[in-house]
Write an enzyme that holds these catalytic residues in place. Structure first.
Site, PDB file in Angstrom:
ATOM      1  N   GLY A  22       0.779  -1.227   0.000  1.00 42.71           N
ATOM      2  CA  GLY A  22       0.000   0.000   0.000  1.00 42.71           C
ATOM      3  C   GLY A  22       0.809   1.274   0.000  1.00 42.71           C
ATOM      4  N   LYS A  23       2.064   1.220  -0.447  1.00 39.84           N
ATOM      5  CA  LYS A  23       2.902   2.424  -0.450  1.00 39.84           C
ATOM      6  C   LYS A  23       2.322   3.536  -1.314  1.00 39.84           C
ATOM      7  CE  LYS A  23       6.822   1.071  -2.028  1.00 39.84           C
ATOM      8  NZ  LYS A  23       6.351  -0.246  -2.497  1.00 39.84           N
ATOM      9  N   THR A  24       1.774   3.164  -2.467  1.00 37.47           N
ATOM     10  CA  THR A  24       1.288   4.204  -3.384  1.00 37.47           C
ATOM     11  C   THR A  24       0.054   4.896  -2.823  1.00 37.47           C
ATOM     12  OG1 THR A  24       2.192   2.972  -5.262  1.00 37.47           O
ATOM     13  CG2 THR A  24       0.545   4.667  -5.745  1.00 37.47           C
ATOM     14  N   VAL A  25      -0.843   4.134  -2.208  1.00 40.04           N
ATOM     15  CA  VAL A  25      -2.016   4.749  -1.584  1.00 40.04           C
ATOM     16  C   VAL A  25      -1.586   5.665  -0.440  1.00 40.04           C
ATOM     17  CG1 VAL A  25      -4.151   4.302  -0.313  1.00 40.04           C
ATOM     18  CG2 VAL A  25      -3.526   2.860  -2.246  1.00 40.04           C
ATOM     19  N   LYS A  40       8.364   9.240  -7.647  1.00 36.16           N
ATOM     20  CA  LYS A  40       8.808   7.852  -7.527  1.00 36.16           C
ATOM     21  C   LYS A  40       9.952   7.680  -8.508  1.00 36.16           C
ATOM     22  CE  LYS A  40       7.426   3.055  -7.281  1.00 36.16           C
ATOM     23  NZ  LYS A  40       6.317   2.122  -7.031  1.00 36.16           N
ATOM     24  N   ALA A 113      10.702   1.824  -4.456  1.00 28.87           N
ATOM     25  CA  ALA A 113      10.255   0.658  -5.230  1.00 28.87           C
ATOM     26  C   ALA A 113      10.463  -0.594  -4.385  1.00 28.87           C
ATOM     27  CB  ALA A 113      11.044   0.555  -6.531  1.00 28.87           C
ATOM     28  N   GLY A 114       9.374  -1.204  -3.929  1.00 27.07           N
ATOM     29  CA  GLY A 114       9.509  -2.433  -3.150  1.00 27.07           C
ATOM     30  C   GLY A 114      10.051  -2.184  -1.755  1.00 27.07           C
ATOM     31  N   PRO A 195      -7.614   1.841   6.343  1.00 25.42           N
ATOM     32  CA  PRO A 195      -8.435   0.734   5.842  1.00 25.42           C
ATOM     33  C   PRO A 195      -8.351   0.616   4.329  1.00 25.42           C
ATOM     34  CG  PRO A 195      -9.804   2.632   6.329  1.00 25.42           C
ATOM     35  CD  PRO A 195      -8.416   2.994   6.785  1.00 25.42           C
ATOM     36  N   ARG A 196      -8.735  -0.544   3.821  1.00 25.20           N
ATOM     37  CA  ARG A 196      -8.852  -0.703   2.376  1.00 25.20           C
ATOM     38  C   ARG A 196      -9.959   0.223   1.875  1.00 25.20           C
ATOM     39  NH1 ARG A 196      -4.306  -3.159   0.426  1.00 25.20           N
ATOM     40  NH2 ARG A 196      -3.814  -5.017   1.644  1.00 25.20           N
TER      41      ARG A 196
END
Length: 225
Positions: A22-25, A40, A113-114, A195-196
């Site tokens: 969930g890094k991008t969110v 990024k 990244a990762g 949360p999702r």
């Protein structure tokens, strides 16, 4: 290692304990909350030609100036060192000098990244690039089973390199014990659990930013009752 408050420049790195945590969110959440620029530097894996930069821009409806182009953009969804080798026509290895922090006005959010020990080259791990940047880190981890091991190992890696850690942000369904266990063992605060989200847009993310009270937590300031 103790919690490092976010400095006045408001420049930070979003790192993950693994891929797909969930890094991008979270990056979009912080970009929205701080009114920051997103970068990024290394993108691996494109879905229908879209990478994380395009996703953040689409979710938040940002102008081009607020989402900086990648230093490296690879097609294959694999580790950066291998993605460079698999690039059609070939690509030179990632050069650390190409990853110098961009000069921007205002806050800057950098998404990695990762995980921390992902190789950018066989002789250059991502965490070594973090040492060059020397920016405070927000560590993103999944909330459920397996997060204790992955998160504690990531904290240990950051601690060994004396990198400043703002805190941990969990992502996913709330777990009854993981946050308390991580804080008790590591001494690093868990800033909340995101949360999702069924819908990703500027309004939803701003609401989560306020609900988690991240503007105060990242600065190490407790809201008065």
């Amino acid at each position: 290692m103790t919690q490092a408050p976010l400095g006045p420049q408001q420049r930070l790195v979003i790192c993950g304990t693994d891929t797909d945590v969930g890094k991008t969110v979270v990056s979009a959440l912080v970009v929205q909350g701080l009114n920051a620029t997103y970068w990024k530097p290394v993108q691996c894996g494109l879905e229908n030609g879209e990478g994380d930069r395009e996703r953040v821009q689409r979710w938040l409806e940002l102008p081009e100036a607020r989402v900086l182009p990648e230093a490296y953009r690879f097609q294959a969804p694999v580790s950066p060192h291998w993605a460079a080798e698999l690039e059609p026509g070939g690509s030179p290895p990632i050069a650390s000098e190409e990853l110098a922090l961009p000069a921007v006005e205002g806050p800057l959010v950098v998404e990695t990244a990762g995980g921390l020990l992902v190789p950018l080259r066989l002789d250059w791990l991502q965490i070594e690039q973090l040492q060059r940047w020397n920016l405070p880190v927000l560590l993103v981890a999944r909330s459920g089973l397996g997060t204790l091991n992955h998160t504690l190992l990531s904290i240990e890696a950051l601690r060994r390199r004396d990198l400043p850690l703002l805190g941990i942000l969990l992502n996913g369904e709330p777990h009854p014990n993981n946050a308390a266990t991580l804080e008790a063992i590591s001494g690093i605060p868990v800033l909340g659990c995101l949360p999702r989200l069924a819908q990703l847009d500027a309004t939803t993310l701003q609401g989560q930013w306020q609900a988690l009270d991240l503007v105060h937590k990242l600065k190490g300031v407790r809201r008065r009752p």
